[in-house]
Design an enzyme around this catalytic site. Structure first.
Site, PDB file in Angstrom:
ATOM      1  N   ASP A  16       0.810  -1.225   0.000  1.00  0.00           N
ATOM      2  CA  ASP A  16       0.000   0.000   0.000  1.00  0.00           C
ATOM      3  C   ASP A  16       0.841   1.272   0.000  1.00  0.00           C
ATOM      4  O   ASP A  16       0.425   2.302   0.540  1.00  0.00           O
ATOM      5  CB  ASP A  16      -0.966   0.016   1.198  1.00  0.00           C
ATOM      6  CG  ASP A  16      -1.851  -1.212   1.223  1.00  0.00           C
ATOM      7  OD1 ASP A  16      -2.153  -1.738   0.143  1.00  0.00           O
ATOM      8  OD2 ASP A  16      -2.233  -1.645   2.320  1.00  0.00           O
ATOM      9  N   LYS A  19       1.836   2.166  -5.083  1.00  0.00           N
ATOM     10  CA  LYS A  19       2.414   1.639  -6.332  1.00  0.00           C
ATOM     11  C   LYS A  19       1.524   1.932  -7.534  1.00  0.00           C
ATOM     12  O   LYS A  19       2.003   2.312  -8.605  1.00  0.00           O
ATOM     13  CB  LYS A  19       2.608   0.109  -6.219  1.00  0.00           C
ATOM     14  CG  LYS A  19       3.545  -0.301  -5.094  1.00  0.00           C
ATOM     15  CD  LYS A  19       3.637  -1.811  -4.957  1.00  0.00           C
ATOM     16  CE  LYS A  19       2.408  -2.498  -4.395  1.00  0.00           C
ATOM     17  NZ  LYS A  19       2.102  -2.178  -2.991  1.00  0.00           N
ATOM     18  N   GLY A  45      -4.575  -4.294  -3.803  1.00  0.00           N
ATOM     19  CA  GLY A  45      -5.572  -3.239  -4.025  1.00  0.00           C
ATOM     20  C   GLY A  45      -4.800  -2.003  -4.437  1.00  0.00           C
ATOM     21  O   GLY A  45      -4.163  -1.368  -3.603  1.00  0.00           O
ATOM     22  N   HIS A  46      -4.784  -1.706  -5.734  1.00  0.00           N
ATOM     23  CA  HIS A  46      -3.973  -0.604  -6.254  1.00  0.00           C
ATOM     24  C   HIS A  46      -4.888   0.535  -6.701  1.00  0.00           C
ATOM     25  O   HIS A  46      -5.667   0.379  -7.635  1.00  0.00           O
ATOM     26  CB  HIS A  46      -3.098  -1.094  -7.414  1.00  0.00           C
ATOM     27  CG  HIS A  46      -2.104  -2.141  -6.998  1.00  0.00           C
ATOM     28  ND1 HIS A  46      -1.245  -2.761  -7.861  1.00  0.00           N
ATOM     29  CD2 HIS A  46      -1.819  -2.663  -5.768  1.00  0.00           C
ATOM     30  CE1 HIS A  46      -0.486  -3.611  -7.197  1.00  0.00           C
ATOM     31  NE2 HIS A  46      -0.832  -3.583  -5.925  1.00  0.00           N
ATOM     32  N   GLN A 236       1.808  -6.358  -3.281  1.00  0.00           N
ATOM     33  CA  GLN A 236       2.349  -6.502  -1.917  1.00  0.00           C
ATOM     34  C   GLN A 236       3.693  -5.766  -1.856  1.00  0.00           C
ATOM     35  O   GLN A 236       3.817  -4.735  -2.482  1.00  0.00           O
ATOM     36  CB  GLN A 236       2.466  -7.978  -1.513  1.00  0.00           C
ATOM     37  CG  GLN A 236       1.141  -8.703  -1.346  1.00  0.00           C
ATOM     38  CD  GLN A 236       0.510  -9.112  -2.655  1.00  0.00           C
ATOM     39  OE1 GLN A 236       1.130  -9.797  -3.448  1.00  0.00           O
ATOM     40  NE2 GLN A 236      -0.709  -8.724  -2.893  1.00  0.00           N
TER      41      GLN A 236
END
Ligand code: GDP
Ligand code: IMO
Ligand code: MG
Length: 439
Positions: A16, A19, A45-46, A236
């Protein structure tokens, strides 16, 4: 002969770091023809922001807002078909039809509806033992376990007449495992819930079949031969790597750039720049020790609220800590990051901030990164002045507050023996909210 290269973006903390935003920005200059996920699954979750449009990508790579960019899901990814189909339809409603430029590896692995229940079952078992990981409940561990045990379904299998047979064998095996979890640990999923999950999954597989399922390794190698460049999108982060993170409080894939080669099917000679992403502070979700965690709850809450530190996948509050240079040096060594993006430099809700520069175990300062983070009994810190909201939205180096300038100089100096440079600093969630830093 013209030859393209692959640049890589990876998180250097606990995930988080922002990225998605950095990848979206990197792709906006026309230097890359495509972006490829090489590991992980819907645990990622991007977040992407474009004006008033926000999208959180779990499987779809972070180039979805850029119309000409090809989107690859590599063989190293565990594909949650339900999430993928939902993301595609969400993107459609935002005005982006990604299906013509989305390529899913036939060798990518399929997350089944039962993997998700098995993830929950194993967390339930661990909770009883007091060793819960706090997974994202996306079936990551059980799917990668099946990969290693050589029984997982591949995405390419959905196109085969043998699929029904293979799926029945695997589901039977999983149902037996669930029976074991019920008998041994009292974990139970109602039959109706399993039936509903299966129906939803099979519906998603019907849609998955309509997508471009192909040999992504071949497609990327072709682009490289044409002299085009590709961006590899890490999910990650280094501190969650299954081999080098704080085992077992890690994810189940190798998150390091070394895995780009295996997760996409490309030679290591294709890799060029490694962009490592960090926050100006640190966050972590899930269980496990977090040595740089802010000790003052009130300050942690200030950072959490100002930085909106709630998981993009699960909504869970993230723990907040100071920048951990000891862990960062470890992550740079493992990843080979040569360029660093620092995000969230606009969030600094304390007059005085700390930086962790070392770990201690029973008063002894550690030289090497410890095997287990719970062996760390104390941390060595240095104090710096904070800067509040002063740098929000700043886009030019000239406008950066003196406190943030000295913080960045300090970090660069602390990393001066490593082959790495801070290249840009984020001052807000939009992709153009950053300034270049080229000291
Ligand atoms: P990822 O998983 O590394 O892509 O990061 P996430 O999307 O899970 O979390 C990063 C969060 O920080 C998202 O809500 C982003 O919109 C936000 N973000 C990214 N960069 C910045 C920044 O420089 N400042 C602020 N305030 N928010 C940012
Ligand atoms: P992005 O790509 C932050 C964490 C989970 C848990 C551990 C194992 O958005 O940075 P898993 O579901 O993978 O078995 O969970 O890893 N985790 C993440 N934390 N960002 C992520 O992804 C994460 N993906 C997994 O919270 O502690
Ligand atoms: Mg995230």
């Amino acid at each position: 002969m013209k030859k393209g290269f692959i640049d890589v973006v990876v998180g250097l903390q606990w995930g988080d770091e922002g990225k998605g935003k950095n990848i979206d920005e990197l792709l906006s200059h026309g230097a890359y023809s495509g972006v490829a996920r090489f590991q992980g699954g819907a645990n990622a979750g991007h977040t992407l922001k474009l004006g008033d449009r926000t999208f959180v990508g779990h499987i779809v790579p972070s180039g979805c807002f850029q119309k000409g960019i090809e989107l690859y899901v590599g063989n190293g990814v565990v594909v949650d078909a339900i999430s993928l189909i939902k993301e595609i339809s969400e993107l459609k409603s935002l005005g982006f039809n990604v299906t013509p430029r989305l390529y899913i590896s036939n060798r990518a692995k399929l997350v089944s509806y039962l993997h998700i229940f098995l993830d929950q079952a194993d967390e339930y078992r661990r909770k009883k033992l007091g060793t819960q990981i706090g997974t994202t409940s996306r079936g990551i561990g059980p799917t990668y376990s099946d990969v290693r045990a050589r029984r997982v379904l591949l995405v390419g299998d959905v196109l085969s007449p043998d699929f029904t047979k293979k799926e029945a064998i695997l589901s039977k095996f999983h149902m037996n495992l669930l029976k074991m979890y019920k008998k041994e640990y009292g974990f139970e999923i109602p039959e109706q819930k399993i039936k509903e999950a299966r129906t939803k999954w099979l519906e998603a597989l019907k849609e998955l079949k309509k997508l471009k399922i192909c040999d992504v390794s071949f497609s990327i190698q072709k682009r490289l031969r044409e002299g085009k460049n590709i961006l590899a999108e890490g999910a990650q982060a280094v501190m969650l790597d299954v081999d080098f993170g704080d085992y077992p409080n890690v994810t189940s894939s190798n998150t390091l750039p070394a895995n780009v080669c295996l997760g996409l099917g490309v030679p290591h000679t294709a890799l060029k720049n490694i962009y490592g992403v960090i926050k100006a502070y640190t966050t972590k979700v899930g269980s496990g020790s977090f040595p740089s965690r802010m000790k003052d709850d009130k300050i942690e809450k200030l950072f959490r609220d100002a930085g909106n530190e709630f998981g993009a996948t699960t909504g869970r509050p993230r723990m907040c800590g100071w920048l951990d240079l000891f862990a960062l040096r470890y992550a740079i060594g493992l990843s080979g990051a040569n360029k660093i993006f620092i995000n969230k430099a606009d969030i600094c809700l304390s007059d005085k901030i700390k930086v962790v520069t070392g770990y201690k175990q029973n008063k002894k300062t550690l030289k090497e990164f410890p095997l287990y983070l719970n062996q760390v009994t104390d941390v060595v810190t240095e104090n710096m002045p904070g800067w509040g909201y002063a740098n929000y939205g700043v886009k030019s180096k000239r406008k950066v507050s003196k406190e943030l300038t000295s913080y960045l100089n300090y970090i660069q100096k602390k990393l001066s023996d490593l082959n790495v440079k801070i290249v840009s600093v984020g001052t807000g969630p939009d992709r153009d909210q950053f300034f270049n830093w080229d000291n």
